[in-house]
Design an enzyme around this catalytic site. Structure first.
Site, short mmCIF file in Angstrom:
data_model
loop_
_atom_site.label_atom_id
_atom_site.label_comp_id
_atom_site.label_asym_id
_atom_site.label_seq_id
_atom_site.Cartn_x
_atom_site.Cartn_y
_atom_site.Cartn_z
N TYR A 1 -86.37 65.24 -7.84
CA TYR A 1 -87.06 65.60 -6.59
C TYR A 1 -88.26 64.68 -6.33
O TYR A 1 -88.41 64.14 -5.22
CB TYR A 1 -87.52 67.06 -6.70
CG TYR A 1 -88.33 67.56 -5.52
CD1 TYR A 1 -87.71 67.99 -4.34
CD2 TYR A 1 -89.73 67.63 -5.58
CE1 TYR A 1 -88.46 68.46 -3.27
CE2 TYR A 1 -90.47 68.10 -4.52
CZ TYR A 1 -89.84 68.51 -3.36
OH TYR A 1 -90.58 68.98 -2.30
N SER B 1 -94.18 65.02 -0.26
CA SER B 1 -94.73 66.06 -1.16
C SER B 1 -95.84 65.47 -2.02
O SER B 1 -95.86 64.26 -2.28
CB SER B 1 -93.62 66.58 -2.07
OG SER B 1 -94.15 67.39 -3.09
P1 NAD Z 1 -87.35 75.93 2.69
O1 NAD Z 1 -86.37 76.32 1.66
O2 NAD Z 1 -87.83 76.96 3.61
O3 NAD Z 1 -86.79 74.73 3.55
C1 NAD Z 1 -85.91 73.76 3.06
C2 NAD Z 1 -84.71 73.73 3.99
O4 NAD Z 1 -83.90 72.61 3.65
C3 NAD Z 1 -83.81 74.94 3.88
O5 NAD Z 1 -84.23 75.97 4.73
C4 NAD Z 1 -82.46 74.37 4.30
O6 NAD Z 1 -82.19 74.70 5.65
C5 NAD Z 1 -82.64 72.87 4.20
N1 NAD Z 1 -81.59 72.29 3.38
C6 NAD Z 1 -81.54 72.16 2.04
N2 NAD Z 1 -80.38 71.59 1.68
C7 NAD Z 1 -79.68 71.36 2.82
C8 NAD Z 1 -78.40 70.81 3.10
N3 NAD Z 1 -77.59 70.35 2.13
N4 NAD Z 1 -78.00 70.77 4.39
C9 NAD Z 1 -78.77 71.25 5.39
N5 NAD Z 1 -80.02 71.77 5.17
C10 NAD Z 1 -80.43 71.82 3.90
O7 NAD Z 1 -88.57 75.27 1.91
P2 NAD Z 1 -89.83 74.41 2.39
O8 NAD Z 1 -90.73 74.45 1.24
O9 NAD Z 1 -90.29 74.80 3.71
O10 NAD Z 1 -89.23 72.93 2.45
C11 NAD Z 1 -89.37 72.08 3.57
C12 NAD Z 1 -89.74 70.69 3.09
O11 NAD Z 1 -91.04 70.74 2.51
C13 NAD Z 1 -88.82 70.13 2.01
O12 NAD Z 1 -88.58 68.76 2.29
C14 NAD Z 1 -89.64 70.27 0.76
O13 NAD Z 1 -89.29 69.30 -0.20
C15 NAD Z 1 -91.03 70.02 1.30
N6 NAD Z 1 -92.12 70.45 0.46
C16 NAD Z 1 -92.26 71.77 0.13
C17 NAD Z 1 -93.30 72.14 -0.70
C18 NAD Z 1 -93.52 73.56 -1.10
O14 NAD Z 1 -94.35 73.81 -1.99
N7 NAD Z 1 -92.84 74.52 -0.53
C19 NAD Z 1 -94.19 71.18 -1.18
C20 NAD Z 1 -94.02 69.86 -0.81
C21 NAD Z 1 -92.97 69.51 -0.01
#
Ligand code: NAD
Ligand code: MG
Length: 298
Positions: free
Chosen positions: A203, A190
């Site tokens: 985080y 991130s």
């Molecule tokens: P999202 O909520 O769609 O995806 C995150 C997923 O993590 C969830 O769908 C869930 O299936 C999984 N998860 C969480 N806890 C879990 C557990 N205990 N067991 C199994 N699965 C679990 O959101 P996203 O934004 O697509 O996130 C995907 C990745 O991108 C993450 O690592 C997040 O930190 C990273 N990210 C997101 C952003 C943003 O702005 N959305 C920015 C930087 C990084």
């Protein structure tokens, strides 16, 4: 031809129709419940055989970035095992249907990644049902904002590390037994690893750990022909953000402080993962690909 990821257009004007208004969801949040739907490439991602016959395991594949990656990988010719939480079945089944529409195999394996036994079973079932494994995407993540360190519970600190760091370690360790030369691992970091927010202490710390883990492992695995890379997204419109990732009142301005002046959509992440998973990036390892709307990083 309808627009796809190759269409020539102004990136600062793209997605002006998706408004991130204030809203909140409980639990892990669902794409199905986002008030303004995210673009995960359902209508736009066009495959070109870049991952033909590959076998990929993607965590957090039900929604957001992981869903966009799963859709793109399937359209590029890969079979996919999907990890997600049991309460996300609705989102997961939507992605399974899109993978199958692309003519590829989808193996849905719900469970909790904070449980080491699930992590091991996830890998074993993926290998058995896909007939091998050559792409691993550690993408699941937990993000809950807390304004004051004194209110950051030991339980949350532990869960954030278990989900974001330990699960990556457990899944990778189990997967490596099955991955041969040419295989690739991609971990989702991130912008928070570089520009940590005051209310995302736990985080942001895990995201820096993911970067360092990946760079160290990339060196260890290079002689074995396995590459490890990182994608570091900026503000992306996903349920992570509406389910406690940001204060609700911050959502209307979400992503507006990036140089491109808007949040990103999950569909805009997928090509970065496709590139790092495919042989096109054969001389790239230990690298971080920033997909963050132009925010400078060290
Ligand atoms: P999202 O909520 O769609 O995806 C995150 C997923 O993590 C969830 O769908 C869930 O299936 C999984 N998860 C969480 N806890 C879990 C557990 N205990 N067991 C199994 N699965 C679990 O959101 P996203 O934004 O697509 O996130 C995907 C990745 O991108 C993450 O690592 C997040 O930190 C990273 N990210 C997101 C952003 C943003 O702005 N959305 C920015 C930087 C990084
Ligand atoms: Mg989800």
């Amino acid at each position: 031809m309808s627009p796809d990821q190759h269409t020539f257009e102004d990136p600062s004007k793209k997605y002006s129709d998706i408004d991130t208004t204030a809203q909140s969801q409980g639990g892990p949040g669902l794409d199905a419940d986002l008030v303004q739907k995210a673009d995960r490439g359902e209508k736009s991602y066009r495959g070109a055989g870049r991952l033909e016959g590959r076998k990929a395991l993607i965590t957090g594949a039900d929604s957001g970035i992981g869903a966009a990656v799963a859709i793109a990988f399937a359209r590029e010719g890969a079979d996919i095992a999907l990890s997600y939480l049991p309460e996300e079945e609705e989102d997961a089944q939507g992605v399974v249907a899109l993978i199958q529409e692309a003519g590829r195999t989808a193996v849905a394996i719900p469970g909790d990644l904070t449980d080491v036994n699930y992590c091991r079973e996830l890998v074993e079932r993926s290998v058995t049902e896909l007939g091998g494994l050559d792409i691993l995407i550690n993408n699941a993540g937990k993000q809950q904002h807390v304004e004051d360190l004194l209110d950051l519970s030991d339980e949350q600190f532990d869960e954030t590390f278990k989900t974001n760091v330990y699960a990556m370690f457990w899944v990778t360790k189990a997967a490596l037994k099955h991955m041969g030369p040419g295989s690739t691992i991609i971990n989702t970091s991130s912008i928070q690893a570089y520009q940590p927010s005051e209310n995302l202490v736990d985080y942001a710390t895990t995201k820096a750990s993911i970067n360092t883990f990946s760079k160290a492992l990339a060196q260890q695995l290079a002689p074995k022909g396995i590459r490890v890379n990182v994608v570091a997204p900026g503000p992306i419109w996903t349920p992570l953000q509406t389910a406690g990732g940001q204060p609700t009142e911050a959502l209307p301005d979400f992503g507006e402080d990036t140089p491109l002046g808007r949040p990103g959509q999950p569909a805009e992440l997928a090509p970065a993962y496709v590139f790092l998973a495919s042989g096109e990036s054969s001389y790239v390892s230990g690298e971080t690909l920033h997909v963050n709307g132009g925010m400078p990083t060290p």
